[in-house]
Design a protein around this motif. Structure first.
Motif, PDB file in Angstrom:
ATOM      1  N   VAL A 104       0.850  -1.178   0.000  1.00 25.97           N
ATOM      2  CA  VAL A 104       0.000   0.000   0.000  1.00 25.97           C
ATOM      3  C   VAL A 104       0.893   1.237   0.000  1.00 25.97           C
ATOM      4  N   VAL A 105       0.699   2.108  -0.970  1.00 24.88           N
ATOM      5  CA  VAL A 105       1.526   3.318  -1.057  1.00 24.88           C
ATOM      6  C   VAL A 105       1.293   4.155   0.187  1.00 24.88           C
ATOM      7  N   PRO A 106       2.343   4.494   0.921  1.00 29.98           N
ATOM      8  CA  PRO A 106       2.157   5.271   2.154  1.00 29.98           C
ATOM      9  C   PRO A 106       1.514   6.619   1.877  1.00 29.98           C
ATOM     10  N   GLU A 107       0.691   7.063   2.819  1.00 31.83           N
ATOM     11  CA  GLU A 107       0.019   8.350   2.697  1.00 31.83           C
ATOM     12  C   GLU A 107       1.007   9.467   3.039  1.00 31.83           C
ATOM     13  N   GLN A 108       1.164  10.416   2.128  1.00 33.42           N
ATOM     14  CA  GLN A 108       2.099  11.507   2.359  1.00 33.42           C
ATOM     15  C   GLN A 108       1.598  12.747   1.637  1.00 33.42           C
ATOM     16  N   VAL A 109       1.540  13.863   2.350  1.00 33.93           N
ATOM     17  CA  VAL A 109       0.994  15.083   1.781  1.00 33.93           C
ATOM     18  C   VAL A 109       2.050  15.809   0.956  1.00 33.93           C
ATOM     19  N   THR A 110       1.594  16.532  -0.037  1.00 31.27           N
ATOM     20  CA  THR A 110       2.451  17.421  -0.823  1.00 31.27           C
ATOM     21  C   THR A 110       1.656  18.684  -1.107  1.00 31.27           C
ATOM     22  N   LEU A 111       2.366  19.792  -1.205  1.00 32.55           N
ATOM     23  CA  LEU A 111       1.719  21.065  -1.480  1.00 32.55           C
ATOM     24  C   LEU A 111       1.589  21.234  -2.984  1.00 32.55           C
ATOM     25  N   PRO A 112       0.445  21.753  -3.482  1.00 32.06           N
ATOM     26  CA  PRO A 112       0.324  21.987  -4.927  1.00 32.06           C
ATOM     27  C   PRO A 112       1.465  22.855  -5.432  1.00 32.06           C
ATOM     28  N   GLY A 113       2.028  22.484  -6.569  1.00 27.15           N
ATOM     29  CA  GLY A 113       3.143  23.246  -7.134  1.00 27.15           C
ATOM     30  C   GLY A 113       4.499  22.861  -6.581  1.00 27.15           C
ATOM     31  N   ALA A 114       4.544  21.887  -5.645  1.00 22.24           N
ATOM     32  CA  ALA A 114       5.815  21.518  -5.019  1.00 22.24           C
ATOM     33  C   ALA A 114       6.789  20.929  -6.043  1.00 22.24           C
ATOM     34  N   GLU A 115       6.271  20.162  -7.012  1.00 19.01           N
ATOM     35  CA  GLU A 115       7.160  19.544  -7.997  1.00 19.01           C
ATOM     36  C   GLU A 115       7.798  20.596  -8.895  1.00 19.01           C
ATOM     37  N   LEU A 116       7.036  21.621  -9.263  1.00 17.82           N
ATOM     38  CA  LEU A 116       7.589  22.704 -10.077  1.00 17.82           C
ATOM     39  C   LEU A 116       8.718  23.399  -9.333  1.00 17.82           C
ATOM     40  N   ASN A 117       8.467  23.777  -8.079  1.00 20.41           N
ATOM     41  CA  ASN A 117       9.498  24.441  -7.292  1.00 20.41           C
ATOM     42  C   ASN A 117      10.699  23.537  -7.078  1.00 20.41           C
ATOM     43  N   GLY A 118      10.435  22.229  -6.885  1.00 17.08           N
ATOM     44  CA  GLY A 118      11.516  21.290  -6.650  1.00 17.08           C
ATOM     45  C   GLY A 118      12.452  21.177  -7.844  1.00 17.08           C
ATOM     46  N   ILE A 119      11.880  21.113  -9.056  1.00 11.91           N
ATOM     47  CA  ILE A 119      12.710  20.974 -10.250  1.00 11.91           C
ATOM     48  C   ILE A 119      13.519  22.242 -10.492  1.00 11.91           C
ATOM     49  N   VAL A 120      12.872  23.403 -10.377  1.00 11.79           N
ATOM     50  CA  VAL A 120      13.592  24.665 -10.574  1.00 11.79           C
ATOM     51  C   VAL A 120      14.678  24.820  -9.520  1.00 11.79           C
ATOM     52  N   SER A 121      14.333  24.491  -8.268  1.00  9.78           N
ATOM     53  CA  SER A 121      15.316  24.618  -7.195  1.00  9.78           C
ATOM     54  C   SER A 121      16.503  23.695  -7.426  1.00  9.78           C
ATOM     55  N   ALA A 122      16.231  22.453  -7.856  1.00 12.46           N
ATOM     56  CA  ALA A 122      17.323  21.511  -8.106  1.00 12.46           C
ATOM     57  C   ALA A 122      18.232  22.010  -9.223  1.00 12.46           C
ATOM     58  N   ALA A 123      17.639  22.564 -10.272  1.00 11.22           N
ATOM     59  CA  ALA A 123      18.448  23.081 -11.382  1.00 11.22           C
ATOM     60  C   ALA A 123      19.321  24.247 -10.926  1.00 11.22           C
ATOM     61  N   VAL A 124      18.738  25.133 -10.127  1.00  8.85           N
ATOM     62  CA  VAL A 124      19.495  26.301  -9.675  1.00  8.85           C
ATOM     63  C   VAL A 124      20.581  25.892  -8.689  1.00  8.85           C
ATOM     64  N   VAL A 125      20.251  24.965  -7.791  1.00  7.49           N
ATOM     65  CA  VAL A 125      21.250  24.498  -6.825  1.00  7.49           C
ATOM     66  C   VAL A 125      22.423  23.845  -7.542  1.00  7.49           C
ATOM     67  N   ALA A 126      22.127  23.072  -8.584  1.00 15.06           N
ATOM     68  CA  ALA A 126      23.208  22.465  -9.359  1.00 15.06           C
ATOM     69  C   ALA A 126      24.076  23.540 -10.010  1.00 15.06           C
TER      70      ALA A 126
END
Length: 864
Positions: free
Chosen positions: A732-754
């Motif tokens: 069963v996939v564990p229940e875990q919350v995410t904020l809308p738009g988190a993936e967009l911010n995560g990808i941009v942040s990862a690119a900038v951090v790199a």
């Protein structure tokens, strides 16, 4: 009078630039990369600032009346004037139905069309969107429900979408299907052979209703007005009202009349009671795509914060490189001063020299920023689900002129660095002020790290980030003393066990501690930055994943159905709906008002046993069975100073303010969010109150009993696979919350951090290469007095090892303090970094330092 002086400055700058062009190559590279990063970020900020929600459904309506999708909070910071902060809402804020009649009476309005959008779930052929219970419905729910957007046919005129076949719906059992609804499922439904037919046809069946017409436009189903109001499920209110004007009425005039009519009628939204909005132009898209504008605001904040970090890193890098480049020319400056040049002329010549290098490099970097930005934006748009639906991030041609502003800023930063690096030439001083500032910054950084332990969430992350930057700057100022202290420890081992190369290394380090400190600073910077950026994310992810696994105790997980239906299945002991939404929490930080939009879950209190365990530390989750209640995560409970029996004020997803009584405090908030609400409290304030999924616990019994019972109810093993219905054993996939738009911010942040990581690595390489270029005379002299080429190479190897070991040690210490504070505040444990990533950081530093020391070939060339 000043002309000869200016000519002398110009001559000095030109000659010096040609003479030291190899030394300036390191500065050129650093400025170019800094300009490229800041230029790409400036373009991204500009594009996000121009961003808006796409206008689709309301394209033909010049004015759209909708609720205010922002919540505001006004507070007075310490010793300042009152300020207002805002946060976007991700759930629909609705309009009272009375507004329709008010708008229809406005002069110049041809008609006002109420619009409701709702989700239609086509569970199976013959099962309607509002179908009742029974085995057939259960089977259909398990078989997977395709979803469509439902609307009234009269609202199609707001796009406008027009019939391409058939007629409009006239009865509850009739619908018009959008041409985009061509891929259905199930015999006799829209999808029966749709792949070959290319779309729906008149006479098809979908969602238990007959298709009587086909319209152009997206995959939507259009109902009669009465049926649409019933299925929308919120009588007395509508999602929005599209206003169509009489021919010849200007949009501005129509908007002004609509605004005046709304104000005169005193109409407010149905959530927080705020005045209704009258939207025109691109603003109309905000009434369609609710998640777009909050995601845009989050993206803007993230890009602004990252830009500030890059500026700080750039100042550190450029200050180190420019100071080193100018410091290697102390003998040349002394000579110029001795033959009559004034200190002002020497500084002015250095300024012009650096400006020429920086201007060319910044321009090259700015030009590079354009394809970097376009590549990042293209990647985001090409990945499905990353950019929230409907968010437009335009990049008009005039926006790219903004890179010229970046060129000016970067050149200005470089000139500012020169003012400090070239001050009082020939009089270096003892560095007492520098040492005092460095120690003060270390104390301030340690204090900021300590502050993070007393906070939670974004506040802890911000305090830890500030602590890291402050500590790194402190280490940069104290670089020579850190290098001297480290060499004091290693001096005897080098002299005793290193032979002649070891003695040469110790002697050079003692004589040139300032140079060694300059080489050490970028190594500390890249180590600390990499560890903080990597470890902060992995610490949170690991803790959240562990909490999610521990919290999700369900045996089965269903999608496309409800807990009420699942409880009727044989072998099911308990089940809870899981609704996902957001709330807004108002609080102060350092006296300043802030609004935090947080993801939350809505659950059935009676169905939590055996399905979801938040890890209660105080109170009882059974209290969530009563309205007006909430369970609070332990971190937030501490920061708000609440406990069971206290009250907390939240603004639900549509902005409705609620004072809720705390019934429990739980510890697994990283996985489940900071608040758990009864689903009955959350659902009325959601745009789509249907459960995201259902978690169920089964009765104990012989292996396979539950599977057999579910199969007899129409739930086959194939149905399990098609819906994500899973069994026990950790599947069963564990229940875990995410904020809308988190993936967009995560990808941009990862690119900038790199990118920032690349800049810091370039700083290491450039600084070491610059130092190596300045040591050629020294190494040549050592070769002349008897040192062999092999001894010089071993000496350089020992210096590289010293820089690597000391830089990694100091960088780890700098990162460890804020990371430990951050991890303790959010997870109650220590920071975590996977060994592979830690090895990658160490290996990258080793390779970069070795390249910076040996690639210039100083040892080999000096030995010839």
């Amino acid at each position: 009078m000043s002309r000869p002086g200016n000519q002398a400055v110009e001559l000095l700058a030109a000659r010096s630039l040609r003479t030291h062009r190899k030394a300036w190559a390191a500065v050129f590279a650093a400025v170019a990369v800094t300009s490229a990063l800041l230029g790409a970020l400036a373009l991204a900020l500009g594009s996000a600032g121009l961003g808006h929600a796409r206008v689709e459904r309301f394209a033909a309506a010049p004015v759209v009346v909708a609720g205010d999708q922002e919540v505001r909070w006004r507070a007075t910071p310490w010793g300042s004037e009152p300020t207002t902060t805002t946060a976007g809402l991700t759930e629909r804020v609705r309009v009272p139905a009375a507004a329709v009649d008010v708008l229809r009476a406005v002069p110049g309005v041809r008609t006002a069309v109420p619009d409701d959008t709702f989700v239609v779930r086509d569970s199976s052929a013959g099962v309607g969107a509002d179908a009742g219970t029974g085995a057939g419905t259960q089977a259909g729910a398990a078989a997977g429900a395709r979803t469509y957007t439902g609307r009234s046919w009269e609202a199609a005129a707001l796009a406008p979408y027009r019939l391409v076949d058939g007629r409009e719906p006239r009865e509850a059992g009739e619908i018009v299907a959008g041409a985009g609804a061509g891929a259905g499922a199930g015999a006799g439904a829209v999808g029966d052979g749709a792949g070959g037919r290319g779309g729906p046809r008149v006479g098809d069946t979908v969602a238990g209703r007959t298709v009587v017409g086909v319209a152009d436009g997206p995959a939507a189903l259009y109902f009669t007005a009465g049926e649409a109001r019933r299925l929308a499920g919120h009588p007395g209110s509508v999602d929005a009202v599209g206003v169509l004007g009489e021919p010849g009425v200007p949009v501005d005039t129509l908007h002004a009349r609509v605004r005046a009519a709304l104000d005169a009628a005193g109409l407010k939204d149905t959530a927080a009671g705020q005045p209704l909005r009258a939207l025109t132009g691109d603003g109309r898209g905000g009434a369609e795509h609710l998640a777009a504008l909050p995601a845009r605001a989050d993206l803007l904040r993230m890009l602004a914060a990252v830009s500030g970090t890059i500026v700080l890193v750039a100042v550190l890098v450029l200050a180190s490189l420019v100071a080193q480049a100018l410091g290697q020319r102390s003998a040349e400056r002394d000579l110029l001063l001795s033959v009559g040049a004034t200190p002002r002329q020497v500084r002015a010549a250095a300024g012009r020299e650096v400006t020429r290098v920086a201007a060319a490099a910044a321009l090259l970097g700015a030009l590079t920023a354009v394809p970097v930005f376009l590549g990042l934006w293209s990647t985001l748009r090409g990945r499905t689900g990353v950019v929230p639906e409907g968010l437009e991030l335009p990049a008009p041609a005039w926006l790219f002129a903004g890179v010229l502003v970046v060129v000016a800023v970067v050149v200005g930063i470089t000139r500012l660095v020169v003012l400090f690096a070239a001050r009082r030439p020939g009089r270096p001083g003892k560095g007492g002020v520098r040492r005092a500032f460095g120690i003060a910054l270390l104390v301030l950084g340690a204090t900021a790290a300590g502050t993070a332990t007393a906070q939670g969430g974004d506040a802890a992350a911000a305090a830890a980030g500030a602590a890291t930057v402050t500590l790194v700057i402190g280490c940069a100022l104290l670089g020579p003393w850190i290098a001297r202290a480290a060499m004091a420890v290693l001096d005897r081992p080098f002299r005793w066990f290193g032979g002649a190369p070891g003695r040469l290394t110790a002697a050079a380090a003692t004589a040139h501690s300032r140079r060694l400190g300059a080489a050490l600073v970028p190594v500390v910077l890249v180590t600390a930055f990499a560890l903080v950026q990597l470890s902060a994310g992995t610490t949170m992810e690991r803790a959240a994943a562990e909490q999610a696994r521990a919290a999700t105790t369900a045996d089965l997980a269903f999608s496309g159905t409800t807990a009420e239906r699942v409880r009727r299945l044989p072998g099911v002991k308990s089940a809870t709906d899981v609704l996902r939404s957001t709330v807004v929490l108002a609080r102060t930080q350092a006296g300043s008002p802030r609004l935090d939009r947080l993801p939350v879950l809505g659950v059935d209190a009676a169905g939590l046993a055996g399905t979801l365990d938040p890890g209660v530390v105080a109170g009882d989750l059974a209290g969530l069975g009563r309205p007006g209640t909430v369970a609070v995560g332990a971190t937030t409970a501490d920061s708000l100073d609440v406990k069971p029996g206290s009250t907390v004020e939240l603004r639900l997803g549509d902005g409705t303010p609620k004072r809720l009584r705390v019934v429990a405090v739980y510890e697994r908030s990283l996985a489940l969010g900071e608040f758990l609400l009864p689903k009955t409290e959350l659902a009325p304030h959601m745009s789509d109150p249907y459960p995201a999924r259902v978690l169920a616990a089964t009765e104990p019994g012989p292996k396979g009993t539950t599977s057999t019972g579910l199969t007899s109810a129409g739930l086959t093993s194939t149905a399990f696979t098609s819906t994500g219905l899973t069994s026990t054993g950790g599947s069963v996939v564990p229940e875990q919350v995410t904020l809308p738009g988190a993936e967009l911010n995560g990808i941009v942040s990862a690119a900038v951090v790199a990118a920032i990581g690349g800049l810091t690595l370039l700083a290491v390489l450039s600084t070491l290469a610059l130092i190596a270029a300045g040591r050629r005379g020294e190494l040549a002299l050592l070769r002349q007095v008897g040192a062999s080429a092999g001894q010089l190479r071993r000496m350089l190897g020992l210096e590289a090892g010293f820089l690597t070991a000391t830089g990694l040690l100091v960088g780890t210490a700098v990162a460890a303090l804020p990371l430990t504070a951050f991890a303790w505040a959010l997870t109650g444990g220590l920071p975590y970094l996977p060994p592979a990533q830690a090895g990658l950081v160490a290996g990258t530093v080793v390779v970069t330092v070795a390249a910076g020391v040996f690639l210039p070939g100083t040892g080999r060339r000096a030995g010839n």
